[in-house]
Every structure is written in C-alpha cells, then in structure tokens.
Motif scaffolding. Structure first.
Motif, PDB file in Angstrom:
ATOM      1  N   SER A  85     -67.254 -72.789 -42.877  1.00 47.06           N
ATOM      2  CA  SER A  85     -68.367 -73.576 -43.435  1.00 47.06           C
ATOM      3  C   SER A  85     -69.175 -74.287 -42.351  1.00 47.06           C
ATOM      4  N   GLU A 118     -67.039 -74.216 -51.899  1.00 38.23           N
ATOM      5  CA  GLU A 118     -68.240 -74.876 -52.399  1.00 38.23           C
ATOM      6  C   GLU A 118     -68.437 -76.242 -51.748  1.00 38.23           C
ATOM      7  N   THR A 119     -69.676 -76.710 -51.675  1.00 34.50           N
ATOM      8  CA  THR A 119     -69.944 -78.073 -51.207  1.00 34.50           C
ATOM      9  C   THR A 119     -69.698 -79.041 -52.361  1.00 34.50           C
ATOM     10  N   GLU A 122     -72.444 -78.723 -54.924  1.00 37.04           N
ATOM     11  CA  GLU A 122     -72.275 -77.523 -55.763  1.00 37.04           C
ATOM     12  C   GLU A 122     -71.192 -77.745 -56.817  1.00 37.04           C
ATOM     13  N   ARG A 123     -70.093 -78.382 -56.402  1.00 31.55           N
ATOM     14  CA  ARG A 123     -69.020 -78.639 -57.376  1.00 31.55           C
ATOM     15  C   ARG A 123     -69.534 -79.560 -58.479  1.00 31.55           C
ATOM     16  N   GLU A 127     -71.351 -75.574 -60.106  1.00 34.04           N
ATOM     17  CA  GLU A 127     -71.651 -74.246 -59.541  1.00 34.04           C
ATOM     18  C   GLU A 127     -70.490 -73.646 -58.751  1.00 34.04           C
ATOM     19  N   MET A 128     -69.321 -74.267 -58.795  1.00 32.99           N
ATOM     20  CA  MET A 128     -68.232 -73.788 -57.949  1.00 32.99           C
ATOM     21  C   MET A 128     -67.944 -72.296 -58.188  1.00 32.99           C
ATOM     22  N   VAL A 131     -70.667 -69.993 -56.821  1.00 33.31           N
ATOM     23  CA  VAL A 131     -70.675 -69.950 -55.346  1.00 33.31           C
ATOM     24  C   VAL A 131     -69.534 -69.063 -54.851  1.00 33.31           C
TER      25      VAL A 131
END
Ligand code: PGA
Length: 227
Positions: A85, A118-119, A122-123, A127-128, A131
């Motif tokens: 990452s 995931e960031t 995003e979590r 959106e986890m 992603v």
C-alpha cells in the motif's frame, strides 16, 4: 504458516548482518525477510529466504530506480513483495502495474507476496468488498503467489483488525483466489496468536515488529506453535 518481515526503508547492510546474528527462528514455520535493495546481498548470505520489496516488469531498459526480476534472481533473491500500500499511496502503483510486476516476477521464477487492502475511507464508505474484489481480480493464478491482506488503516498505526474482521476479509479473498492469505497491519507478539489461529489466516506480513530480532523471533515461535 508463513511469516514475512517487511523492513521497508530500514537497515543497511551492517544492520542487516547484526539482525541475523541475533535472529533465531524455530523449525515448523516458513520465514521470509524483505530488506531494502542495498541490503539484499548481505541478507542472501544468511540462511533464510530473502524477498525484495518491489520488482519491475521489464527485463531491462531505461527505468531509473527500478530493478528487474532477473537481476534479483541473479543475486539469489527468492521472491518479491508486489503492490504494497505504501507503493500504491506514495509511488503511483496501480492495479495495472501490480499485475505487470507480479506476472513478470512469477515468469522469472520469483515467488510473490501481493498486497491488497482497503483504506479507512473505503471501509467507512462500505467499499471494502469492492476494493478487495478489484485488487484481487488482477492477480495471476499461480502456485507461487501468496496474497497479503493489509487493511491500510492498520499499517504502522497500532490499530489492528480484530481477528473476526481479518477472518471475514480473508474468507472473501480466498473465495476469489485459491491461495494462502497472510494478514498484515500492526502484527506483534502480543496479538499474533489471536490472529494466526483464525482458520483463513495462513501467516503474517510484519512491518515494525520484524525490525527487532527478538520480537521477530518471538513472532516466528508463536507461528510455529500454531502450525
Ligand atoms: P506494520 O506494517 O506491521 O508496521 O503495521 C505492515 C506492512 O506494512 O507490511
């Protein structure tokens, strides 16, 4: 069980040799160390497999600052991290370049630990899963590729995913890609047993706690006791 130490931009050759003088891993666990490029040569003289932290997709060429898989193989390096990452965040790594790096490394006979995760944003946006699906989709299906699930919000922050959160993500990844999945993000001797005893967690990618020979040795002992 595979325990990989990602040293990031820490330890030149002298510190690398000092680490191995003090490092003591038991039987029954696969151990990999990923030093910075300048310390690879010192590390390959030791008894544990050595991986690079990055690898380029071309055999050679005008790519300043990059290193090819063939060059790593020549040095005795056995594999490489791909798509960490920090590479995605600070050095413009994309799913496309992660795929190219992984494919070239595998084609040259290197093993690959491909990182996904995931960031925090995003979590929180729910959106986890999307992603992880997107990042895993580009990874080659290959016996020498292992995936590391590293939620970005847990890297170097002291925040660890709970074993249940990690297990859920690992289950999803394994449903998408039939391979071993390591957990990464603030793994240390104090939390390793809870994480590594989850059924879908096959090892760990360890940053901070891999820099100290005593704590990395102790992590390896915990993993060996659970294998
Ligand atoms: P950390 O790093 O263990 O220091 O959180 C893990 C990694 O970035 O691979």
């Amino acid at each position: 069980m595979l325990i990989a130490g990602n040293w990031k931009m820490f330890k030149g050759p002298a510190e690398t040799l000092a680490f191995f003088d003090a490092f003591d891993a038991p039987e029954g666990v696969d151990v990999v160390v990923c030093p910075p490029f300048v310390s690879l040569e010192a590390a390959v003289g030791e008894e544990w497999p050595v991986y690079a932290q990055n690898v380029h997709w071309a055999a050679d060429g005008a790519f300043t600052g990059e290193t090819s898989a063939a060059m790593l193989v020549e040095l005795g390096v056995q594999g490489s991290l791909v798509g960490h990452s920090e590479r995605r965040l600070f050095f413009g790594e994309t799913d496309d370049t992660v795929q190219r790096r992984a494919e070239a490394a595998l084609a040259s006979g290197l093993k690959v630990i491909a990182c996904v995760g995931e960031t925090e944003a995003e979590r929180e946006a729910g959106e986890m899963e999307a992603v992880l699906r997107r990042q895993v989709a580009v990874l080659p299906r290959h016996a020498c590729l292992v995936i590391a699930y590293e939620p970005v919000w847990a890297i170097g922050t002291g925040k660890t995913a709970t074993p249940e959160m990690a297990e859920e993500a690992h289950g999803l990844i394994k449903s998408l890609h039939d391979t071993r999945v390591l957990y990464g993000g603030s793994v240390k001797p104090e939390n390793a047993a809870d994480l590594l005893s989850q059924p879908s967690i096959d090892g760990a990618l360890v940053g901070g706690a891999s820099l100290d020979a005593a704590s990395f040795s102790s992590l390896c002992r915990i993993a060996a006791s659970l294998s």
